[in-house]
Design an enzyme around this catalytic site. Structure first.
Site, PDB file in Angstrom:
ATOM      1  N   ARG A   1     -17.716   6.052  19.396  1.00 17.01           N
ATOM      2  CA  ARG A   1     -16.388   6.143  18.773  1.00 17.01           C
ATOM      3  C   ARG A   1     -15.352   5.898  19.881  1.00 17.01           C
ATOM      4  O   ARG A   1     -15.416   6.526  20.933  1.00 17.01           O
ATOM      5  CB  ARG A   1     -16.192   7.528  18.173  1.00 17.01           C
ATOM      6  CG  ARG A   1     -14.772   7.744  17.638  1.00 17.01           C
ATOM      7  CD  ARG A   1     -14.481   9.222  17.388  1.00 17.01           C
ATOM      8  NE  ARG A   1     -15.403   9.812  16.460  1.00 17.01           N
ATOM      9  CZ  ARG A   1     -15.700  11.122  16.452  1.00 17.01           C
ATOM     10  NH1 ARG A   1     -15.159  11.940  17.328  1.00 17.01           N
ATOM     11  NH2 ARG A   1     -16.557  11.603  15.574  1.00 17.01           N
TER      12      ARG A   1
ATOM     13  N   ASP B   1     -18.664  14.829  20.631  1.00 16.92           N
ATOM     14  CA  ASP B   1     -17.236  14.553  20.850  1.00 16.92           C
ATOM     15  C   ASP B   1     -16.887  14.596  22.336  1.00 16.92           C
ATOM     16  O   ASP B   1     -17.514  15.326  23.112  1.00 16.92           O
ATOM     17  CB  ASP B   1     -16.376  15.582  20.106  1.00 16.92           C
ATOM     18  CG  ASP B   1     -16.284  15.285  18.615  1.00 16.92           C
ATOM     19  OD1 ASP B   1     -16.853  14.278  18.160  1.00 16.92           O
ATOM     20  OD2 ASP B   1     -15.636  16.077  17.905  1.00 16.92           O
TER      21      ASP B   1
HETATM   22  P1  FAD Z   1      -0.961   7.617  18.028  1.00 17.08           P
HETATM   23  O1  FAD Z   1      -0.758   7.016  19.379  1.00 17.08           O
HETATM   24  O2  FAD Z   1      -0.900   9.098  17.853  1.00 17.08           O
HETATM   25  O3  FAD Z   1       0.040   6.967  17.005  1.00 17.08           O
HETATM   26  C1  FAD Z   1       0.378   5.602  17.079  1.00 17.08           C
HETATM   27  C2  FAD Z   1       1.298   5.245  15.940  1.00 17.08           C
HETATM   28  O4  FAD Z   1       0.576   5.292  14.700  1.00 17.08           O
HETATM   29  C3  FAD Z   1       2.477   6.188  15.761  1.00 17.08           C
HETATM   30  O5  FAD Z   1       3.516   5.883  16.624  1.00 17.08           O
HETATM   31  C4  FAD Z   1       2.796   5.977  14.290  1.00 17.08           C
HETATM   32  O6  FAD Z   1       3.557   4.800  14.118  1.00 17.08           O
HETATM   33  C5  FAD Z   1       1.426   5.774  13.664  1.00 17.08           C
HETATM   34  N1  FAD Z   1       0.894   7.044  13.151  1.00 17.08           N
HETATM   35  C6  FAD Z   1       0.035   7.864  13.790  1.00 17.08           C
HETATM   36  N2  FAD Z   1      -0.265   8.931  13.029  1.00 17.08           N
HETATM   37  C7  FAD Z   1       0.441   8.787  11.889  1.00 17.08           C
HETATM   38  C8  FAD Z   1       0.572   9.566  10.711  1.00 17.08           C
HETATM   39  N3  FAD Z   1      -0.075  10.723  10.546  1.00 17.08           N
HETATM   40  N4  FAD Z   1       1.394   9.096   9.739  1.00 17.08           N
HETATM   41  C9  FAD Z   1       2.062   7.934   9.884  1.00 17.08           C
HETATM   42  N5  FAD Z   1       1.988   7.157  10.991  1.00 17.08           N
HETATM   43  C10 FAD Z   1       1.185   7.575  11.977  1.00 17.08           C
HETATM   44  N6  FAD Z   1      -9.831  12.649  20.903  1.00 17.08           N
HETATM   45  C11 FAD Z   1     -10.645  13.090  21.899  1.00 17.08           C
HETATM   46  O7  FAD Z   1     -10.184  13.295  23.026  1.00 17.08           O
HETATM   47  N7  FAD Z   1     -11.976  13.312  21.663  1.00 17.08           N
HETATM   48  C12 FAD Z   1     -12.560  13.053  20.448  1.00 17.08           C
HETATM   49  O8  FAD Z   1     -13.757  13.255  20.302  1.00 17.08           O
HETATM   50  C13 FAD Z   1     -11.726  12.573  19.396  1.00 17.08           C
HETATM   51  N8  FAD Z   1     -12.221  12.292  18.171  1.00 17.08           N
HETATM   52  C14 FAD Z   1     -11.401  11.726  17.222  1.00 17.08           C
HETATM   53  C15 FAD Z   1     -11.931  11.326  15.977  1.00 17.08           C
HETATM   54  C16 FAD Z   1     -11.130  10.667  15.060  1.00 17.08           C
HETATM   55  C17 FAD Z   1     -11.719  10.221  13.765  1.00 17.08           C
HETATM   56  C18 FAD Z   1      -9.754  10.398  15.357  1.00 17.08           C
HETATM   57  C19 FAD Z   1      -8.878   9.645  14.394  1.00 17.08           C
HETATM   58  C20 FAD Z   1      -9.227  10.828  16.543  1.00 17.08           C
HETATM   59  C21 FAD Z   1     -10.025  11.500  17.474  1.00 17.08           C
HETATM   60  N9  FAD Z   1      -9.493  11.939  18.682  1.00 17.08           N
HETATM   61  C22 FAD Z   1     -10.336  12.391  19.672  1.00 17.08           C
HETATM   62  C23 FAD Z   1      -8.022  11.989  18.871  1.00 17.08           C
HETATM   63  C24 FAD Z   1      -7.502  10.733  19.521  1.00 17.08           C
HETATM   64  O9  FAD Z   1      -7.906  10.703  20.872  1.00 17.08           O
HETATM   65  C25 FAD Z   1      -5.960  10.661  19.458  1.00 17.08           C
HETATM   66  O10 FAD Z   1      -5.437  11.751  20.161  1.00 17.08           O
HETATM   67  C26 FAD Z   1      -5.392  10.680  18.055  1.00 17.08           C
HETATM   68  O11 FAD Z   1      -6.153   9.908  17.180  1.00 17.08           O
HETATM   69  C27 FAD Z   1      -3.929  10.161  18.064  1.00 17.08           C
HETATM   70  O12 FAD Z   1      -3.885   8.825  18.433  1.00 17.08           O
HETATM   71  P2  FAD Z   1      -3.797   7.608  17.387  1.00 17.08           P
HETATM   72  O13 FAD Z   1      -4.739   6.556  17.882  1.00 17.08           O
HETATM   73  O14 FAD Z   1      -4.120   8.084  16.019  1.00 17.08           O
HETATM   74  O15 FAD Z   1      -2.356   7.044  17.448  1.00 17.08           O
END
Ligand code: FAD
Length: 304
Positions: free
Chosen positions: A180, A132
């Site tokens: 990823r 990660d």
């Molecule tokens: P966001 O920008 O949070 O959301 C965008 C839009 O999507 C929102 O405005 C909303 O409309 C919709 N939305 C988002 N969540 C929801 C919800 N729960 N319900 C309804 N609508 C929603 N980060 C790291 O720094 N290192 C890592 O190794 C890492 N691994 C990850 C692994 C996975 C499988 C995932 C999914 C995330 C990981 N992350 C990691 C976290 C990532 O960097 C983001 O901080 C996190 O995923 C939030 O961003 P987002 O792309 O989901 O969208």
């Protein structure tokens, strides 16, 4: 809402709160986003998701590792979950954090610790191991270790954080690895990372498109953002990109129905499933990303 985000990130970094929460057990909504504290309940969760056509990546939660003993214990737990997955013949691999394996203690020790996990993973059907991405201050050490390991193993991959100004170069450097792609979860300064959602989203899309067109290895697009997911669906259609060259990923407990929908549409899908006692920091980072996740807490309180 930067103030709210800063508040939850600060809580995630608070050692006392993390320790107290560990003693208390998963509470206040965390139960909905953490699969369980033990391996048995985690295996149950994986089996249920596998039945829905969803594979899993398992994160044995751990924060503030400050001794070799704790880092070795984390390594043994990770090997144990890999063994259990292999024996149960389920679709799951592990995601590991090098801070948990000792990067803030000794780099060479962490390299050996991680190497041990990769060697064991080879015994378990050459299971994939994802390293990660973490806070920028740890990334230099993580990269050094990954650079050594990628020459020795073909079952290791990592994560690219789109908020980093340098994300495209980092991604290209690792173009032969399974990657990823995420937006990025930590609080970084403007000299290192884009600050606004618009800038981060723009860079994220740029990375995804470039990677899907040029990659030599499998790509995981890890987001809950329907706008990004819809964009990817259209992009792969327009460019005739093989559905088996990529997958979508989401975190356990978020947008589960949407995850099922994507899997039912025939997209490869992997759920990131955290488990273990150290749930607090992970949960606070999720609240920082999306304060609406507080709803999860409220639901818990009122259904208690
Ligand atoms: P966001 O920008 O949070 O959301 C965008 C839009 O999507 C929102 O405005 C909303 O409309 C919709 N939305 C988002 N969540 C929801 C919800 N729960 N319900 C309804 N609508 C929603 N980060 C790291 O720094 N290192 C890592 O190794 C890492 N691994 C990850 C692994 C996975 C499988 C995932 C999914 C995330 C990981 N992350 C990691 C976290 C990532 O960097 C983001 O901080 C996190 O995923 C939030 O961003 P987002 O792309 O989901 O969208």
């Amino acid at each position: 809402m930067p103030v709210v985000k800063d508040f939850f990130i600060a809580l995630s970094n608070n050692k006392f709160m993390n320790e107290s929460a560990k003693r208390m057990g998963p509470a206040l909504g965390a139960k909905k986003v953490v699969a369980g504290v033990d391996i048995d309940s985690t295996i149950d969760t994986v089996e249920k998701l596998n039945e829905r056509g969803i594979s899993c990546t398992l994160d044995n939660l751990g924060e503030f590792v400050t001794s070799r003993h704790e880092a070795l214990e984390a390594q043994q737990n990770i090997v144990e979950i890999m063994r259990r997955c292999y024996n149960a013949n389920i679709q799951a691999h592990v995601s590991i954090k090098l801070t948990q394996l000792g990067i803030n203690i000794d780099k060479d020790f962490t390299y050996q610790n991680t190497r041990e996990i990769l060697l064991k993973a080879q015994e378990f059907d050459n299971s994939f191991v994802n390293i990660d991405a973490e806070k920028f201050e740890d990334l230099v050490g993580i990269t050094e270790i990954l650079d050594k390991l990628k020459n020795e193993f073909n079952n290791v991959g990592t994560v690219i954080q789109a908020y980093l100004h340098d994300a495209m170069n980092i991604m290209d450097k690792y173009q032969d690895l399974r990657l990823r792609l995420v937006k990025g979860a930590y609080k970084e300064g403007p000299h290192i990372a884009y600050q606004t959602k618009e800038e981060i989203d723009r860079n994220y899309i740029k990375l995804i498109e470039h990677r899907l067109l040029t990659a030599n290895a499998f790509t995981s697009i890890a987001t809950h953002d329907h706008n990004i997911i819809n964009h990817v669906k259209q992009f792969v259609k327009n460019h005739n990109i093989d559905k088996n060259s990529f997958e979508f990923q989401m975190l356990y407990g978020f947008r589960t129905d949407y995850a099922y929908e994507l899997a039912d549409e025939g997209y490869n899908f992997t759920m990131y499933v955290p488990f273990g006692e150290d749930w607090f920091g992970y949960f606070m980072r999720r609240l920082a990303e999306r304060p609406q996740n507080i709803n999860l807490m409220l639901l818990d309180i009122f259904s208690a």
